[in-house]
Structures are given as C-alpha cells and as structure tokens.
Design a protein around this motif. Sequence first.
Motif, PDB file in Angstrom:
ATOM      1  N   PHE A  36     119.785   1.981 -38.440  1.00  0.00           N
ATOM      2  CA  PHE A  36     119.608   0.729 -37.704  1.00  0.00           C
ATOM      3  C   PHE A  36     119.122  -0.421 -38.584  1.00  0.00           C
ATOM      4  CE2 PHE A  36     120.347   3.021 -33.853  1.00  0.00           C
ATOM      5  CZ  PHE A  36     120.742   2.045 -32.941  1.00  0.00           C
ATOM      6  N   PRO A  37     118.110  -0.234 -39.449  1.00  0.00           N
ATOM      7  CA  PRO A  37     117.730  -1.353 -40.326  1.00  0.00           C
ATOM      8  C   PRO A  37     118.872  -1.801 -41.240  1.00  0.00           C
ATOM      9  CG  PRO A  37     116.020   0.314 -40.297  1.00  0.00           C
ATOM     10  CD  PRO A  37     117.198   0.911 -39.596  1.00  0.00           C
ATOM     11  N   LEU A  38     119.707  -0.848 -41.666  1.00  0.00           N
ATOM     12  CA  LEU A  38     120.832  -1.220 -42.518  1.00  0.00           C
ATOM     13  C   LEU A  38     121.864  -2.020 -41.744  1.00  0.00           C
ATOM     14  CD1 LEU A  38     121.334   2.165 -44.427  1.00  0.00           C
ATOM     15  CD2 LEU A  38     120.166   0.110 -45.234  1.00  0.00           C
ATOM     16  N   GLY A  39     122.078  -1.657 -40.487  1.00  0.00           N
ATOM     17  CA  GLY A  39     123.074  -2.355 -39.690  1.00  0.00           C
ATOM     18  C   GLY A  39     122.592  -3.682 -39.149  1.00  0.00           C
ATOM     19  N   ILE A  40     121.311  -3.777 -38.796  1.00  0.00           N
ATOM     20  CA  ILE A  40     120.782  -5.008 -38.213  1.00  0.00           C
ATOM     21  C   ILE A  40     120.511  -6.072 -39.265  1.00  0.00           C
ATOM     22  CG2 ILE A  40     118.797  -5.968 -36.977  1.00  0.00           C
ATOM     23  CD1 ILE A  40     118.643  -3.363 -35.423  1.00  0.00           C
ATOM     24  N   GLY A  41     120.045  -5.643 -40.413  1.00  0.00           N
ATOM     25  CA  GLY A  41     119.728  -6.606 -41.459  1.00  0.00           C
ATOM     26  C   GLY A  41     118.230  -6.678 -41.719  1.00  0.00           C
ATOM     27  N   PRO A  42     117.821  -7.524 -42.652  1.00  0.00           N
ATOM     28  CA  PRO A  42     116.421  -7.537 -43.083  1.00  0.00           C
ATOM     29  C   PRO A  42     115.507  -8.443 -42.261  1.00  0.00           C
ATOM     30  CG  PRO A  42     117.706  -8.985 -44.475  1.00  0.00           C
ATOM     31  CD  PRO A  42     118.667  -8.393 -43.485  1.00  0.00           C
ATOM     32  N   GLU A  43     115.956  -8.956 -41.131  1.00  0.00           N
ATOM     33  CA  GLU A  43     115.111  -9.850 -40.332  1.00  0.00           C
ATOM     34  C   GLU A  43     113.984  -9.048 -39.685  1.00  0.00           C
ATOM     35  OE1 GLU A  43     115.411 -12.961 -36.580  1.00  0.00           O
ATOM     36  OE2 GLU A  43     117.230 -12.120 -37.467  1.00  0.00           O
ATOM     37  N   ALA A  51     112.499  -1.693 -32.777  1.00  0.00           N
ATOM     38  CA  ALA A  51     111.991  -0.420 -33.292  1.00  0.00           C
ATOM     39  C   ALA A  51     111.585   0.566 -32.205  1.00  0.00           C
ATOM     40  CB  ALA A  51     110.821  -0.675 -34.242  1.00  0.00           C
ATOM     41  N   PRO A  52     110.803   0.166 -31.175  1.00  0.00           N
ATOM     42  CA  PRO A  52     110.395   1.160 -30.172  1.00  0.00           C
ATOM     43  C   PRO A  52     111.575   1.840 -29.483  1.00  0.00           C
ATOM     44  CG  PRO A  52     109.108  -0.854 -29.942  1.00  0.00           C
ATOM     45  CD  PRO A  52     110.201  -1.160 -30.916  1.00  0.00           C
ATOM     46  N   GLY A  53     112.546   1.041 -29.063  1.00  0.00           N
ATOM     47  CA  GLY A  53     113.701   1.626 -28.391  1.00  0.00           C
ATOM     48  C   GLY A  53     114.526   2.511 -29.295  1.00  0.00           C
ATOM     49  N   VAL A  54     114.719   2.082 -30.530  1.00  0.00           N
ATOM     50  CA  VAL A  54     115.533   2.843 -31.481  1.00  0.00           C
ATOM     51  C   VAL A  54     114.893   4.202 -31.766  1.00  0.00           C
ATOM     52  CG1 VAL A  54     116.311   2.946 -33.880  1.00  0.00           C
ATOM     53  CG2 VAL A  54     116.613   0.843 -32.559  1.00  0.00           C
ATOM     54  N   ILE A  55     113.608   4.206 -32.062  1.00  0.00           N
ATOM     55  CA  ILE A  55     112.930   5.452 -32.422  1.00  0.00           C
ATOM     56  C   ILE A  55     112.875   6.394 -31.226  1.00  0.00           C
ATOM     57  CG2 ILE A  55     110.732   6.450 -33.158  1.00  0.00           C
ATOM     58  CD1 ILE A  55     110.304   3.941 -34.858  1.00  0.00           C
ATOM     59  N   TRP A  56     112.615   5.852 -30.040  1.00  0.00           N
ATOM     60  CA  TRP A  56     112.521   6.714 -28.865  1.00  0.00           C
ATOM     61  C   TRP A  56     113.872   7.268 -28.446  1.00  0.00           C
ATOM     62  CZ3 TRP A  56     109.551   9.537 -25.849  1.00  0.00           C
ATOM     63  CH2 TRP A  56     108.167   9.442 -26.025  1.00  0.00           C
ATOM     64  N   VAL A  57     114.908   6.450 -28.496  1.00  0.00           N
ATOM     65  CA  VAL A  57     116.240   6.948 -28.150  1.00  0.00           C
ATOM     66  C   VAL A  57     116.674   8.020 -29.144  1.00  0.00           C
ATOM     67  CG1 VAL A  57     118.684   6.320 -28.033  1.00  0.00           C
ATOM     68  CG2 VAL A  57     116.978   4.898 -26.907  1.00  0.00           C
ATOM     69  N   LEU A 112     107.364  12.650 -38.474  1.00  0.00           N
ATOM     70  CA  LEU A 112     108.273  11.784 -39.232  1.00  0.00           C
ATOM     71  C   LEU A 112     108.262  10.344 -38.742  1.00  0.00           C
ATOM     72  CD1 LEU A 112     111.415  14.092 -39.575  1.00  0.00           C
ATOM     73  CD2 LEU A 112     109.966  13.288 -41.432  1.00  0.00           C
ATOM     74  N   ALA A 113     107.888  10.126 -37.498  1.00  0.00           N
ATOM     75  CA  ALA A 113     107.986   8.795 -36.898  1.00  0.00           C
ATOM     76  C   ALA A 113     107.225   7.709 -37.674  1.00  0.00           C
ATOM     77  CB  ALA A 113     107.514   8.837 -35.448  1.00  0.00           C
ATOM     78  N   PRO A 114     105.973   7.945 -38.141  1.00  0.00           N
ATOM     79  CA  PRO A 114     105.291   6.866 -38.889  1.00  0.00           C
ATOM     80  C   PRO A 114     106.030   6.461 -40.158  1.00  0.00           C
ATOM     81  CG  PRO A 114     103.739   8.552 -38.224  1.00  0.00           C
ATOM     82  CD  PRO A 114     105.102   9.107 -37.939  1.00  0.00           C
ATOM     83  N   LEU A 115     106.598   7.428 -40.868  1.00  0.00           N
ATOM     84  CA  LEU A 115     107.333   7.092 -42.086  1.00  0.00           C
ATOM     85  C   LEU A 115     108.571   6.260 -41.768  1.00  0.00           C
ATOM     86  CD1 LEU A 115     107.127  10.532 -43.942  1.00  0.00           C
ATOM     87  CD2 LEU A 115     105.733   8.492 -44.329  1.00  0.00           C
ATOM     88  N   LEU A 116     109.273   6.638 -40.712  1.00  0.00           N
ATOM     89  CA  LEU A 116     110.460   5.889 -40.330  1.00  0.00           C
ATOM     90  C   LEU A 116     110.087   4.540 -39.737  1.00  0.00           C
ATOM     91  CD1 LEU A 116     112.504   8.817 -38.737  1.00  0.00           C
ATOM     92  CD2 LEU A 116     112.783   7.809 -41.003  1.00  0.00           C
ATOM     93  N   GLY A 117     108.935   4.471 -39.085  1.00  0.00           N
ATOM     94  CA  GLY A 117     108.486   3.198 -38.522  1.00  0.00           C
ATOM     95  C   GLY A 117     108.208   2.151 -39.575  1.00  0.00           C
ATOM     96  N   LEU A 118     107.888   2.578 -40.789  1.00  0.00           N
ATOM     97  CA  LEU A 118     107.659   1.617 -41.867  1.00  0.00           C
ATOM     98  C   LEU A 118     108.917   0.831 -42.200  1.00  0.00           C
ATOM     99  CD1 LEU A 118     105.460   3.808 -44.263  1.00  0.00           C
ATOM    100  CD2 LEU A 118     104.695   1.966 -42.749  1.00  0.00           C
ATOM    101  N   GLY A 177     107.298   5.525 -22.999  1.00  0.00           N
ATOM    102  CA  GLY A 177     107.037   5.696 -24.422  1.00  0.00           C
ATOM    103  C   GLY A 177     107.353   4.461 -25.227  1.00  0.00           C
ATOM    104  N   SER A 178     108.535   3.905 -25.040  1.00  0.00           N
ATOM    105  CA  SER A 178     108.887   2.681 -25.765  1.00  0.00           C
ATOM    106  C   SER A 178     108.058   1.505 -25.275  1.00  0.00           C
ATOM    107  CB  SER A 178     110.383   2.388 -25.612  1.00  0.00           C
ATOM    108  OG  SER A 178     110.721   2.204 -24.246  1.00  0.00           O
ATOM    109  N   GLY A 179     107.721   1.515 -23.984  1.00  0.00           N
ATOM    110  CA  GLY A 179     106.891   0.433 -23.450  1.00  0.00           C
ATOM    111  C   GLY A 179     105.503   0.402 -24.069  1.00  0.00           C
ATOM    112  N   ALA A 180     104.938   1.573 -24.346  1.00  0.00           N
ATOM    113  CA  ALA A 180     103.627   1.625 -24.988  1.00  0.00           C
ATOM    114  C   ALA A 180     103.671   0.991 -26.372  1.00  0.00           C
ATOM    115  CB  ALA A 180     103.155   3.072 -25.083  1.00  0.00           C
ATOM    116  N   VAL A 181     104.713   1.294 -27.133  1.00  0.00           N
ATOM    117  CA  VAL A 181     104.836   0.726 -28.480  1.00  0.00           C
ATOM    118  C   VAL A 181     105.092  -0.781 -28.402  1.00  0.00           C
ATOM    119  CG1 VAL A 181     106.038   0.926 -30.683  1.00  0.00           C
ATOM    120  CG2 VAL A 181     105.760   2.939 -29.249  1.00  0.00           C
ATOM    121  N   GLU A 182     105.939  -1.218 -27.477  1.00  0.00           N
ATOM    122  CA  GLU A 182     106.209  -2.647 -27.322  1.00  0.00           C
ATOM    123  C   GLU A 182     104.946  -3.409 -26.924  1.00  0.00           C
ATOM    124  OE1 GLU A 182     109.295  -2.875 -24.464  1.00  0.00           O
ATOM    125  OE2 GLU A 182     110.869  -2.148 -25.819  1.00  0.00           O
TER     126      GLU A 182
END
Length: 221
Positions: A36-43, A51-57, A112-118, A177-182
């Motif tokens: 997802f970061p590669l496809g969305i771009g560096p913004e 991020a919350p939705g992507v990681i949870w899905v 793994l989630a914290p590492l990917l969240g970075l 779950g995603s709502g908590a992160v958002e």
Amino acid sequence: MNALAVSLRRDLRLAARRPAEVATSLVFFVVVVSLFPLGIGPEMALLQRVAPGVIWVAALLATLLGLPRLFAADHADGTLEQLMLSPQSQLLLVAGKVLAHWLLCGLPLVLLAPLLGLQFNLSGEVLLVLVLALLLGTPVLSLVGAIGAALTLGVRGGGALLALLMLPLFVPTLVFGSGAVEASAAGLGAGPQLSLLGALLIVTLLFAPWAATAALRIALD
C-alpha cells in the motif's frame, strides 16, 4: 484443563512440522500491508489516514486464510472423529485448537504490526493502540472463524463459503479495531473502541467454543 493443554500442544507440534502453511498467512499480511505505501505514494498525511484500515483488513484476510486448516487436516485423516469421541471434554479440545490457531496466526500479526506501522509514519502512541486493538481483536477473529470453519467442514468449496459466512461477522471487530487506531491518530481517546473490543472478546470467549463444538458434531453426523 488437561484436554485444552493436550490439544494445544498437539496442534503446535503439527504446525512445527509444516512451517510453510503457518508462514503463508504471515507473508500474505506483510506483503499486502507493504504494497500500500508503494502504491499510494510518499504522502505522509494520506498514509497515516489509510493505515488503520489497511492493517486491519490485511490482518482479517490473513486470519481468514488460515481458518480452513483449523479442522480440515484432522477431519481428513479421521483424527477429529476420535477426538470428538474421546472421554475428554470436547469443548476444551476445540478451545485448544482455536488457541493454537491464534498463537500461530493471530499473535504473529500483533507482533509484526508495529514494524509495518512504521511504513505509514504512525507515532509511538498510535502504534501502541494498534497493538492493543489487534491483541483484543485477533482472538475474536479466531473464535468466530472457528464456528465458520466447523460449519463448512467437509463441504465442497468450503473455503469460499467460509469467507462468505465470516466476512459479515468480522465487520464489528474491523470497525472497532480500525476506529480505535483512527481515534488515537486524531488525538481522541481510543478507550471506547478498545472497551467494545474487550466486550466482544468476552462474549466470543463465552459462546464461540460451544457453538464451534456443536457445529462439529453436526458436521460429523
């Protein structure tokens, strides 16, 4: 509790002999989140927002990927029938298998989630909320998914049917779950969403093992 420990130990030992099956869900989770970061771009603002939705899905789909194997192997070689006929508590035997599934599929996702969240430029506080939400939510996915795995056991095309049955039931966990992160990322308290996840976990712990055991009896009759 001896039945739970025996069932848990047996499934963990079997998984150690088939590491590729266990690694499939983890690799899927890492690949999906990393693309997802590669496809969305560096913004950074956009990455933090999605991020919350992507990681949870990704966590939901990775858990779903491992659910068909929960009872299928034991059903294929007749072990499941012997387990259900044993004098040990059927409920605890099923609970041990679900716990083994979470330890193999759910807990690694939490780690793994914290590492990917970075990759999404999430702050330390948001990452902590993400870990807590996954720690509460992934057991719910395994417990509810065990019911679907038992209901579709031995059915032709059971994997697709399992996905159709379970995805609607996974929606509350995904939303909270995603709502908590958002909420944490927006500077709001994540307490209400985490409390709702905790309530879902308690309810599923109380009822899901009984429902899965009953569904297995129906499937084996």
